[in-house]
Design an enzyme around this catalytic site. Structure first.
Site, PDB file in Angstrom:
ATOM      1  N   SER A 186       0.807  -1.217   0.000  1.00  0.00           N
ATOM      2  CA  SER A 186       0.000   0.000   0.000  1.00  0.00           C
ATOM      3  C   SER A 186       0.845   1.274   0.000  1.00  0.00           C
ATOM      4  CB  SER A 186      -0.928   0.006   1.230  1.00  0.00           C
ATOM      5  OG  SER A 186      -0.174  -0.038   2.430  1.00  0.00           O
TER       6      SER A 186
ATOM      7  N   LYS B 129      19.593   0.780 -15.036  1.00  0.00           N
ATOM      8  CA  LYS B 129      19.457   1.798 -16.084  1.00  0.00           C
ATOM      9  C   LYS B 129      20.171   1.370 -17.360  1.00  0.00           C
ATOM     10  CE  LYS B 129      18.667   5.860 -13.189  1.00  0.00           C
ATOM     11  NZ  LYS B 129      17.378   6.196 -13.813  1.00  0.00           N
TER      12      LYS B 129
ATOM     13  N   GLU C 238      19.470  17.280  -9.082  1.00  0.00           N
ATOM     14  CA  GLU C 238      18.018  17.430  -9.116  1.00  0.00           C
ATOM     15  C   GLU C 238      17.676  18.905  -8.983  1.00  0.00           C
ATOM     16  OE1 GLU C 238      16.156  13.246  -7.433  1.00  0.00           O
ATOM     17  OE2 GLU C 238      16.561  14.861  -5.992  1.00  0.00           O
TER      18      GLU C 238
ATOM     19  N   HIS D 195      24.212   4.648  -5.373  1.00  0.00           N
ATOM     20  CA  HIS D 195      24.030   4.816  -6.815  1.00  0.00           C
ATOM     21  C   HIS D 195      25.327   5.205  -7.521  1.00  0.00           C
ATOM     22  CE1 HIS D 195      19.921   4.351  -5.888  1.00  0.00           C
ATOM     23  NE2 HIS D 195      19.571   5.612  -5.739  1.00  0.00           N
TER      24      HIS D 195
END
Length: 524
Positions: free
Chosen positions: A38, A230, A264, A288
């Protein structure tokens, strides 16, 4: 009939010659259990990835069933309604969406008691029985879309209620002829997929690894880092080792510095409380970007087998020198602490630039510049390999850039003659932009690829335990100094490049920016 015998792991015996004639299925039915069904991760990433695998035929409706499990008390239809909007593209795929949603069943329960898992076991067993699945042939994939704090209790529940059916090395007793009994490998398995963060430092990571490792073998554990799924990251090893002209250039003799960048253009956006607990280094750089660095820097593996590739990645991590404070710049964007979930005295960095150094023959003296930040002036993730100067050439350095996102591309920046009658030079590029070159080809989402790898049992793009330990050994000393307030972030304005000190660090590390040249993604 001649029998070809092989000894399997943990002492079982498999007789391959019995498969065709004895109705032993190659694989049993597949149950995918999304724990934390959920939550946002499951709705936005896990279920859409499963849907795309189903849509492309990698998950067949006659063998797979998907179970959602969470504490929230909702019905099957409630869960389907919650995730439907993340799958649908209007009427274009409405039929496929409806078919997929019917494969999903929901079970509610806690993560640390047996009542809910008893109900889950019953639901899975009913599905397997309906598919005439032979005991020992069922495949069960548990996806942890959960906070790491509940991993140990959930693992104990899975081990208690589900893993017992694997038996030694996934075998059952099978009678072939009167008075002849063999052990047949029916291909069944139980696998768990766990999301980052894998701890907050070396000690907590090792504790978590030990708790999980006591219950499951390493081949059953898939530590997912979606950057490894990726498309351009997966292309790195092919680029490096399948193209002759890269082989003699990829070393300290030709390369001056390498940048691995994540930017970002937005802040924490409602995740301030969660983010403040970890910060940009734990959230992005330690996992990452470090995974990308390993693929850029590793030696050629002896084969393409997952363990050989992961061996080489570990060697890179073990060759890294301690991070120096003078080669680290931290930042925190102005307004970060306005979030009511962020403490007023927060020392958590939202920006970091640092230099990592590898002490081996190939990379001695080459700085690997890691840069990640939020609320900056652009959004992108890329690898930038900058080569050394050509003697007497003033135009600018050659660069090989791999744009991971957005606008996936690879381009090589080089000096050419400017068109015209004058003998003047200019910087241009050789460009492979995926949107232009591969028109009509849909690049799969990272989660699709990694879930499919899990089903296939391919651990190449997942983090091994010793690899995780080596990564935390590199960053834990610095992280503890930040946590203790010994290293302070510098304020920077949202929408900027970050602290000016970061650009000074890049220059000190040897990076030379080319002024007057901007790569523009080609239009179709």
């Amino acid at each position: 009939m001649a029998a070809s015998w092989c000894i399997e792991k943990r002492g079982s015996i498999r007789n391959d010659s019995f498969r065709d004639n004895d109705n032993i299925p190659e694989t049993g039915c597949l149950s995918i259990i999304v724990l934390g069904a959920s939550g946002d991760l499951a709705k936005k990433k896990t279920f859409p990835a499963l849907f795309n695998l189903y849509r492309q035929g990698f998950l067949q409706s006659n063998e797979v069933h998907i179970f959602g499990y969470a504490r929230t008390k909702i019905s099957d239809d409630d869960l389907r309604s919650r995730i439907r909007g993340y799958l649908s593209r209007g009427k274009e795929n409405e039929g496929e969406v409806l078919e997929f949603l019917q494969l999903i069943k929901y079970v509610s329960g806690s993560y640390d008691s047996g009542e809910g898992f008893t109900l889950l076991d019953k639901a899975i067993s009913e599905h397997e029985f309906s598919k005439n699945s032979t005991e020992g042939s069922s495949r069960r994939l548990f996806y942890f879309a959960l906070p790491p704090s509940v991993y140990p209790s959930v693992c104990r529940m899975i081990k208690s209620y589900f893993d017992f059916k694997e038996l030694p090395a996934y075998c059952i007793t099978y009678v072939k002829y009167p008075q002849v009994t063999v052990l047949a490998d029916l291909g069944g398995w139980t696998r768990i997929v766990v999301e980052k963060p894998f701890g907050k430092d070396l000690a907590s990571s090792e504790q978590l690894s030990s708790q999980i490792g006591e219950l499951f073998d390493e081949p059953q554990i898939y530590r997912i880092d979606h950057y490894l799924g990726k498309e351009l990251v997966q292309n790195l090893l092919v680029l490096r080792f399948a193209n002759r002209f890269f082989l003699p250039l990829w070393n300290r003799d030709n390369i001056d510095n390498i940048q691995i960048v994540f930017r970002e253009d937005f802040g924490t956006e409602g995740r301030g409380g969660y983010f403040d607990e970890y910060g940009i280094i734990r959230d992005i750089i330690q996992n990452h970007l470090l995974q990308v660095l390993c693929l850029v820097a590793m030696e050629k593996p002896v084969s393409q087998k997952p363990e050989h590739i992961r061996d080489e990645k570990v060697k890179v991590l073990q060759s890294m020198l301690p991070i120096k404070d003078e080669e680290v710049v931290l930042g925190q964007y102005e307004g970060y602490k306005d979030d009511p979930t962020v403490p007023n005295n927060s020392n958590t960095p939202t920006f970091a630039t640092m230099v990592l150094r590898i002490h081996n023959e190939r990379w001695e003296g080459v700085p690997f510049i890691m840069k990640a930040g939020k609320a900056l002036n652009s959004r992108k993730a890329e690898i930038r390999v900058q080569f050394k100067d050509v003697p007497g050439q003033k135009q600018g350095r050659n660069e090989f850039v791999i744009r991971l996102q957005p606008s996936e591309a690879m381009y090589m920046k080089l000096t050419v003659k400017k068109p015209g009658l004058e003998m003047s030079t200019v910087q241009s590029e050789l460009d492979l932009s995926y949107g232009q070159r591969y028109q009509g080809v849909v690049i799969p989402e990272a989660y699709e690829r990694l879930i499919l790898d899990t089903i296939r049992g391919d651990q190449q793009h997942f983090v091994r335990r010793d690899e995780l330990k080596a990564a935390w050994e590199i960053f834990t000393p610095l992280l503890h100094r930040i946590d203790n307030g010994e290293v302070k972030p510098i304020p920077y304005k949202p929408g900027s490049r970050g602290p000016a000190e970061a650009d000074e660090l890049l220059q000190h590390a040897g990076y030379v920016q080319t002024h007057g040249y901007i790569w523009i993604p080609p239009t179709l």
